[in-house]
Motif scaffolding. Structure first.
Motif, PDB file in Angstrom:
ATOM      1  N   ASP A 270      31.291  55.383  44.715  1.00 52.19           N
ATOM      2  CA  ASP A 270      32.177  55.063  45.813  1.00 52.19           C
ATOM      3  C   ASP A 270      32.451  56.299  46.668  1.00 52.19           C
ATOM      4  OD1 ASP A 270      33.579  52.961  47.079  1.00 52.19           O
ATOM      5  OD2 ASP A 270      35.460  53.881  46.439  1.00 52.19           O
ATOM      6  N   LYS A 271      32.474  57.478  46.063  1.00 54.44           N
ATOM      7  CA  LYS A 271      32.667  58.703  46.828  1.00 54.44           C
ATOM      8  C   LYS A 271      31.479  58.958  47.747  1.00 54.44           C
ATOM      9  CE  LYS A 271      35.644  60.852  43.443  1.00 54.44           C
ATOM     10  NZ  LYS A 271      35.850  61.956  42.521  1.00 54.44           N
ATOM     11  N   GLU A 272      30.283  58.664  47.267  1.00 54.38           N
ATOM     12  CA  GLU A 272      29.083  58.824  48.099  1.00 54.38           C
ATOM     13  C   GLU A 272      29.139  57.866  49.280  1.00 54.38           C
ATOM     14  OE1 GLU A 272      25.393  60.144  49.458  1.00 54.38           O
ATOM     15  OE2 GLU A 272      26.772  61.017  48.005  1.00 54.38           O
ATOM     16  N   ARG A 273      29.580  56.646  49.035  1.00 54.17           N
ATOM     17  CA  ARG A 273      29.686  55.672  50.120  1.00 54.17           C
ATOM     18  C   ARG A 273      30.723  56.121  51.148  1.00 54.17           C
ATOM     19  NH1 ARG A 273      29.820  49.214  49.939  1.00 54.17           N
ATOM     20  NH2 ARG A 273      30.453  48.924  52.062  1.00 54.17           N
ATOM     21  N   LYS A 274      31.838  56.676  50.682  1.00 55.54           N
ATOM     22  CA  LYS A 274      32.865  57.168  51.589  1.00 55.54           C
ATOM     23  C   LYS A 274      32.307  58.292  52.464  1.00 55.54           C
ATOM     24  CE  LYS A 274      37.427  59.304  51.593  1.00 55.54           C
ATOM     25  NZ  LYS A 274      38.494  59.873  50.781  1.00 55.54           N
ATOM     26  N   ARG A 275      31.518  59.191  51.869  1.00 51.98           N
ATOM     27  CA  ARG A 275      30.921  60.285  52.621  1.00 51.98           C
ATOM     28  C   ARG A 275      29.972  59.749  53.692  1.00 51.98           C
ATOM     29  NH1 ARG A 275      26.490  62.935  53.141  1.00 51.98           N
ATOM     30  NH2 ARG A 275      25.386  61.833  51.510  1.00 51.98           N
TER      31      ARG A 275
ATOM     32  N   LEU B  11      30.069  56.775  55.135  1.00 53.62           N
ATOM     33  CA  LEU B  11      30.844  56.115  56.179  1.00 53.62           C
ATOM     34  C   LEU B  11      31.462  57.135  57.130  1.00 53.62           C
ATOM     35  CD1 LEU B  11      32.604  53.276  54.176  1.00 53.62           C
ATOM     36  CD2 LEU B  11      30.869  53.012  55.938  1.00 53.62           C
ATOM     37  N   GLU B  12      31.966  58.244  56.598  1.00 57.18           N
ATOM     38  CA  GLU B  12      32.531  59.283  57.448  1.00 57.18           C
ATOM     39  C   GLU B  12      31.454  59.924  58.317  1.00 57.18           C
ATOM     40  OE1 GLU B  12      34.527  61.872  54.742  1.00 57.18           O
ATOM     41  OE2 GLU B  12      36.279  60.564  54.585  1.00 57.18           O
ATOM     42  N   GLN B  13      30.254  60.099  57.756  1.00 56.94           N
ATOM     43  CA  GLN B  13      29.145  60.663  58.528  1.00 56.94           C
ATOM     44  C   GLN B  13      28.765  59.723  59.670  1.00 56.94           C
ATOM     45  OE1 GLN B  13      25.692  61.440  56.179  1.00 56.94           O
ATOM     46  NE2 GLN B  13      24.560  62.372  57.852  1.00 56.94           N
ATOM     47  N   GLN B  14      28.736  58.427  59.408  1.00 60.71           N
ATOM     48  CA  GLN B  14      28.439  57.451  60.450  1.00 60.71           C
ATOM     49  C   GLN B  14      29.487  57.504  61.553  1.00 60.71           C
ATOM     50  OE1 GLN B  14      28.213  53.591  58.645  1.00 60.71           O
ATOM     51  NE2 GLN B  14      26.014  53.466  58.894  1.00 60.71           N
ATOM     52  N   GLU B  15      30.738  57.638  61.163  1.00 62.74           N
ATOM     53  CA  GLU B  15      31.820  57.691  62.145  1.00 62.74           C
ATOM     54  C   GLU B  15      31.673  58.910  63.052  1.00 62.74           C
ATOM     55  OE1 GLU B  15      36.510  58.432  61.781  1.00 62.74           O
ATOM     56  OE2 GLU B  15      35.755  56.730  60.628  1.00 62.74           O
ATOM     57  N   VAL B  16      31.294  60.040  62.481  1.00 60.78           N
ATOM     58  CA  VAL B  16      31.086  61.248  63.275  1.00 60.78           C
ATOM     59  C   VAL B  16      29.923  61.057  64.229  1.00 60.78           C
ATOM     60  CG1 VAL B  16      30.353  63.660  63.119  1.00 60.78           C
ATOM     61  CG2 VAL B  16      32.113  62.795  61.595  1.00 60.78           C
ATOM     62  N   GLU B  17      28.853  60.419  63.784  1.00 59.53           N
ATOM     63  CA  GLU B  17      27.699  60.181  64.648  1.00 59.53           C
ATOM     64  C   GLU B  17      28.054  59.267  65.810  1.00 59.53           C
ATOM     65  OE1 GLU B  17      24.610  58.738  62.126  1.00 59.53           O
ATOM     66  OE2 GLU B  17      24.256  60.695  61.213  1.00 59.53           O
ATOM     67  N   VAL B  18      28.876  58.258  65.545  1.00 59.56           N
ATOM     68  CA  VAL B  18      29.275  57.331  66.603  1.00 59.56           C
ATOM     69  C   VAL B  18      30.128  58.065  67.636  1.00 59.56           C
ATOM     70  CG1 VAL B  18      30.742  55.331  67.091  1.00 59.56           C
ATOM     71  CG2 VAL B  18      29.090  55.243  65.228  1.00 59.56           C
ATOM     72  N   LYS B  19      31.025  58.929  67.167  1.00 58.24           N
ATOM     73  CA  LYS B  19      31.863  59.680  68.102  1.00 58.24           C
ATOM     74  C   LYS B  19      31.033  60.662  68.913  1.00 58.24           C
ATOM     75  CE  LYS B  19      36.194  59.389  65.588  1.00 58.24           C
ATOM     76  NZ  LYS B  19      37.226  60.122  64.844  1.00 58.24           N
ATOM     77  N   SER B  20      30.006  61.244  68.306  1.00 51.89           N
ATOM     78  CA  SER B  20      29.199  62.229  69.015  1.00 51.89           C
ATOM     79  C   SER B  20      28.283  61.584  70.056  1.00 51.89           C
ATOM     80  CB  SER B  20      28.363  63.051  68.033  1.00 51.89           C
ATOM     81  OG  SER B  20      27.352  62.254  67.460  1.00 51.89           O
ATOM     82  N   GLN B  21      28.072  60.294  69.982  1.00 56.29           N
ATOM     83  CA  GLN B  21      27.232  59.622  70.973  1.00 56.29           C
ATOM     84  C   GLN B  21      27.911  59.583  72.337  1.00 56.29           C
ATOM     85  OE1 GLN B  21      26.258  55.827  69.349  1.00 56.29           O
ATOM     86  NE2 GLN B  21      24.716  56.655  67.961  1.00 56.29           N
ATOM     87  N   GLY B  22      29.228  59.733  72.355  1.00 59.28           N
ATOM     88  CA  GLY B  22      29.956  59.733  73.614  1.00 59.28           C
ATOM     89  C   GLY B  22      29.892  61.081  74.317  1.00 59.28           C
ATOM     90  N   LEU B  23      29.342  62.110  73.680  1.00 62.26           N
ATOM     91  CA  LEU B  23      29.262  63.441  74.275  1.00 62.26           C
ATOM     92  C   LEU B  23      28.102  63.523  75.255  1.00 62.26           C
ATOM     93  CD1 LEU B  23      29.827  65.567  71.073  1.00 62.26           C
ATOM     94  CD2 LEU B  23      31.513  65.000  72.812  1.00 62.26           C
ATOM     95  N   ARG B  24      28.110  64.594  76.063  1.00 61.65           N
ATOM     96  CA  ARG B  24      27.017  64.817  76.992  1.00 61.65           C
ATOM     97  C   ARG B  24      25.727  65.094  76.219  1.00 61.65           C
ATOM     98  NH1 ARG B  24      30.703  69.064  79.629  1.00 61.65           N
ATOM     99  NH2 ARG B  24      29.673  70.146  77.944  1.00 61.65           N
ATOM    100  N   PRO B  25      24.558  64.814  76.782  1.00 57.01           N
ATOM    101  CA  PRO B  25      23.282  65.006  76.074  1.00 57.01           C
ATOM    102  C   PRO B  25      23.040  66.435  75.632  1.00 57.01           C
ATOM    103  CG  PRO B  25      22.935  63.682  78.034  1.00 57.01           C
ATOM    104  CD  PRO B  25      24.370  64.143  78.065  1.00 57.01           C
TER     105      PRO B  25
END
Length: 95
Positions: free
Chosen positions: A67-72, A74-88
């Protein structure tokens, strides 16, 4: 949507204790179960054994920290989604 993951204190200890208790219950209970045969008695035996296997598997899942691996992840996915809003050019610098 992010899944809520609670940080439970002593979760590994609890999981280990529950797994040992389930194994003890299984060792005590299997000789007392009815024989596997067609009918209600055989069905009860199969369902009981499947339930014990499910419980032991769930406790081992948490014991080994899956479950800790899954949490990690999910957090990595969240960071990737937020970084998609940044400039190229910023995205290229972050890798």
């Amino acid at each position: 949507m992010r899944r809520k993951v609670a940080n439970v204190a002593n979760s590994r200890q609890k999981s280990l204790i529950y797994t040992c208790a389930l194994i003890g219950l299984t060792v005590y209970g299997v000789p007392k179960l009815p024989k596997l045969a067609h009918g209600m008695a055989g069905t009860f035996t199969v369902v009981w054994l499947l339930f014990v296997a499910l419980c032991v598997g769930a406790n081992l899942y948490f014991l080994f920290g899956a479950d800790k691996e899954r949490k990690r992840l999910l957090e990595q996915q969240e960071v990737e989604v937020k970084s998609q809003g940044l400039r190229p050019e910023v995205r290229r610098l972050r890798g």
